[in-house]
Design an enzyme around this catalytic site. Structure first.
Site, mmCIF file in Angstrom:
data_model
loop_
_atom_site.group_PDB
_atom_site.id
_atom_site.type_symbol
_atom_site.label_atom_id
_atom_site.label_comp_id
_atom_site.label_asym_id
_atom_site.label_seq_id
_atom_site.Cartn_x
_atom_site.Cartn_y
_atom_site.Cartn_z
ATOM 1 N N GLY A 48 0.891 -1.314 0.006
ATOM 2 C CA GLY A 48 0.093 0.162 0.676
ATOM 3 C C GLY A 48 0.827 1.672 0.560
ATOM 4 O O GLY A 48 0.447 2.507 -0.735
ATOM 5 N N GLU A 102 3.624 4.568 6.019
ATOM 6 C CA GLU A 102 2.789 3.561 6.042
ATOM 7 C C GLU A 102 2.228 4.265 4.517
ATOM 8 O O GLU A 102 1.863 5.759 4.823
ATOM 9 C CB GLU A 102 1.913 3.715 6.958
ATOM 10 C CG GLU A 102 2.722 2.665 8.363
ATOM 11 C CD GLU A 102 2.017 0.807 7.961
ATOM 12 O OE1 GLU A 102 1.442 0.476 6.839
ATOM 13 O OE2 GLU A 102 2.435 -0.028 8.662
ATOM 14 N N ASP A 103 1.174 3.749 4.682
ATOM 15 C CA ASP A 103 -0.523 4.200 3.495
ATOM 16 C C ASP A 103 -1.384 4.177 4.804
ATOM 17 O O ASP A 103 -1.892 5.822 4.614
ATOM 18 C CB ASP A 103 -0.796 2.969 2.605
ATOM 19 C CG ASP A 103 -0.760 2.014 3.150
ATOM 20 O OD1 ASP A 103 -0.627 1.275 4.514
ATOM 21 O OD2 ASP A 103 -1.334 0.627 2.338
ATOM 22 N N ASP A 106 -4.545 1.592 10.898
ATOM 23 C CA ASP A 106 -5.820 1.240 11.997
ATOM 24 C C ASP A 106 -5.839 1.328 12.882
ATOM 25 O O ASP A 106 -5.857 1.536 13.969
ATOM 26 C CB ASP A 106 -6.989 0.104 10.558
ATOM 27 C CG ASP A 106 -7.935 0.048 10.503
ATOM 28 O OD1 ASP A 106 -8.221 0.365 11.452
ATOM 29 O OD2 ASP A 106 -7.960 -1.007 10.080
ATOM 30 N N LYS A 134 -6.636 6.031 10.849
ATOM 31 C CA LYS A 134 -7.913 6.059 11.735
ATOM 32 C C LYS A 134 -7.901 5.924 13.468
ATOM 33 O O LYS A 134 -8.005 4.388 14.197
ATOM 34 C CB LYS A 134 -9.070 5.173 11.089
ATOM 35 C CG LYS A 134 -8.776 4.724 9.681
ATOM 36 C CD LYS A 134 -9.539 2.472 8.841
ATOM 37 C CE LYS A 134 -9.561 2.961 8.207
ATOM 38 N NZ LYS A 134 -10.484 1.928 7.827
ATOM 39 N N PHE A 155 -13.949 2.052 6.042
ATOM 40 C CA PHE A 155 -12.646 1.549 4.388
ATOM 41 C C PHE A 155 -12.312 2.324 2.917
ATOM 42 O O PHE A 155 -13.411 2.442 2.567
ATOM 43 C CB PHE A 155 -13.695 0.051 3.883
ATOM 44 C CG PHE A 155 -12.273 -0.376 2.983
ATOM 45 C CD1 PHE A 155 -11.386 -1.504 3.156
ATOM 46 C CD2 PHE A 155 -12.159 -1.152 2.040
ATOM 47 C CE1 PHE A 155 -10.549 -2.331 2.515
ATOM 48 C CE2 PHE A 155 -11.620 -1.102 0.914
ATOM 49 C CZ PHE A 155 -10.886 -2.011 1.133
ATOM 50 N N VAL A 156 -11.589 2.490 2.413
ATOM 51 C CA VAL A 156 -10.898 3.594 1.682
ATOM 52 C C VAL A 156 -9.638 3.089 0.909
ATOM 53 O O VAL A 156 -9.400 1.548 0.780
ATOM 54 C CB VAL A 156 -10.312 4.738 2.625
ATOM 55 C CG1 VAL A 156 -11.406 5.836 3.092
ATOM 56 C CG2 VAL A 156 -9.201 4.107 3.509
ATOM 57 N N ASP A 162 -5.613 -0.402 -1.995
ATOM 58 C CA ASP A 162 -6.798 -1.825 -2.792
ATOM 59 C C ASP A 162 -7.942 -1.869 -1.877
ATOM 60 O O ASP A 162 -8.219 -2.287 -0.667
ATOM 61 C CB ASP A 162 -6.040 -2.999 -2.909
ATOM 62 C CG ASP A 162 -5.679 -3.871 -2.308
ATOM 63 O OD1 ASP A 162 -5.350 -3.235 -0.992
ATOM 64 O OD2 ASP A 162 -5.842 -4.927 -2.291
ATOM 65 N N ARG A 168 -5.481 0.482 -5.876
ATOM 66 C CA ARG A 168 -4.296 0.727 -5.933
ATOM 67 C C ARG A 168 -3.851 2.762 -6.709
ATOM 68 O O ARG A 168 -3.206 3.650 -6.722
ATOM 69 C CB ARG A 168 -3.557 0.226 -6.066
ATOM 70 C CG ARG A 168 -3.486 -0.625 -5.185
ATOM 71 C CD ARG A 168 -2.034 -1.377 -5.142
ATOM 72 N NE ARG A 168 -2.098 -3.155 -4.110
ATOM 73 C CZ ARG A 168 -2.127 -2.794 -2.821
ATOM 74 N NH1 ARG A 168 -2.064 -1.772 -1.860
ATOM 75 N NH2 ARG A 168 -2.675 -4.261 -2.334
HETATM 76 P P1 5GP Z 1 -3.275 -1.997 11.074
HETATM 77 O O1 5GP Z 1 -2.731 -3.257 11.131
HETATM 78 O O2 5GP Z 1 -3.459 -0.706 11.502
HETATM 79 O O3 5GP Z 1 -4.765 -3.057 11.830
HETATM 80 O O4 5GP Z 1 -4.187 -2.079 9.107
HETATM 81 C C1 5GP Z 1 -2.632 -2.699 8.442
HETATM 82 C C2 5GP Z 1 -3.224 -2.532 7.417
HETATM 83 O O5 5GP Z 1 -4.828 -2.614 6.857
HETATM 84 C C3 5GP Z 1 -2.552 -1.535 6.287
HETATM 85 O O6 5GP Z 1 -1.588 -1.929 6.062
HETATM 86 C C4 5GP Z 1 -3.726 -1.793 5.144
HETATM 87 O O7 5GP Z 1 -3.205 -2.587 4.422
HETATM 88 C C5 5GP Z 1 -4.681 -2.535 5.685
HETATM 89 N N1 5GP Z 1 -5.580 -0.989 5.918
HETATM 90 C C6 5GP Z 1 -6.616 -1.232 7.277
HETATM 91 N N2 5GP Z 1 -7.598 0.062 7.101
HETATM 92 C C7 5GP Z 1 -7.757 -0.460 5.279
HETATM 93 C C8 5GP Z 1 -8.935 0.800 4.737
HETATM 94 O O8 5GP Z 1 -9.650 1.652 5.296
HETATM 95 N N3 5GP Z 1 -8.677 0.150 3.053
HETATM 96 C C9 5GP Z 1 -7.880 -0.644 2.715
HETATM 97 N N4 5GP Z 1 -7.870 -1.307 1.723
HETATM 98 N N5 5GP Z 1 -6.787 -1.273 3.445
HETATM 99 C C10 5GP Z 1 -7.008 -1.163 4.717
#
Ligand code: 5GP
Length: 178
Positions: A48, A102-103, A106, A134, A155-156, A162, A168
């Site tokens: 991402g 990081e993209d 979450d 978030k 969700f984005v 993606d 993407r």
């Molecule tokens: P975390 O470990 O912080 O919960 O989230 C990590 C990964 O979940 C991110 O790097 C991303 O790949 C995916 N992710 C979390 N939220 C979203 C979202 O809203 N959209 C997309 N496309 N991926 C997300």
């Protein structure tokens, strides 16, 4: 309002590409200021973050390197199911100033794993730069040093993120229409 369809879902434009570009300008300016005179390694988290990392890195005027790692899932030996590990480390980053790119952050699980790996590698210091955050989903206490946009817990896609592998390449960030 711009809308787009990816596979079976409809998405609405939430952050236009031009606004993202301006935000990355500001973030790069801060990084150029904060790391002046230092040797920095940017560490992009695939897949991402590739677009954000590229856009940010071309605005960096420091003595800097960039590298990418990827989080891979594999089935662990325990019944707890899938385990994640970071793959793609190919350079020595000990003693370096590291900026993780990081993209999106979450829950923060991914970030926690990355920080754990970096600490083992004995880097000088670690800061986090994320395009999207978030806050309502975040369960960790690791501080995020550079945040592009705080967004709701929806969700984005787009700008590197993606939906099932697609979306993407969208130049803006889009949110799911429920
Ligand atoms: P975390 O470990 O912080 O919960 O989230 C990590 C990964 O979940 C991110 O790097 C991303 O790949 C995916 N992710 C979390 N939220 C979203 C979202 O809203 N959209 C997309 N496309 N991926 C997300």
């Amino acid at each position: 309002m711009k809308e787009t369809v990816i596979l079976d879902r409809k998405f609405r434009e939430m952050i236009p590409g031009e606004i993202i570009g301006k935000k990355i300008d500001e973030m790069a300016e801060k990084l150029n200021h904060d790391y002046a005179g230092k040797d920095v390694v940017f560490l992009g988290i695939l897949n991402g973050a590739f677009l954000f990392a590229a856009e940010l890195f071309k605005r960096i005027n420091l003595k800097a390197r960039i590298s990418f790692v990827k989080l891979a899932s594999y089935e662990g030996t325990k019944s707890s199911g899938s385990v994640k590990e970071l793959i793609g480390w190919n350079e020595d980053i000990s003693g370096m100033h590291v900026v993780v790119l990081e993209d999106i952050v979450d829950t923060g699980h991914t970030l926690e794993l990355i920080i754990g790996e970096l600490k083992v590698r004995k880097v000088a210091d670690i800061r986090i730069a994320t395009l999207l955050f978030k806050p309502k989903a975040y369960t960790k206490t690791i501080p995020l040093d550079y945040i592009g946009f705080e967004i709701p817990n929806d969700f984005v896609v787009g700008f590197g993120l993606d939906y099932d592998g697609y979306g993407r390449n969208l130049p803006s960030v889009y949110t799911l229409v429920k």
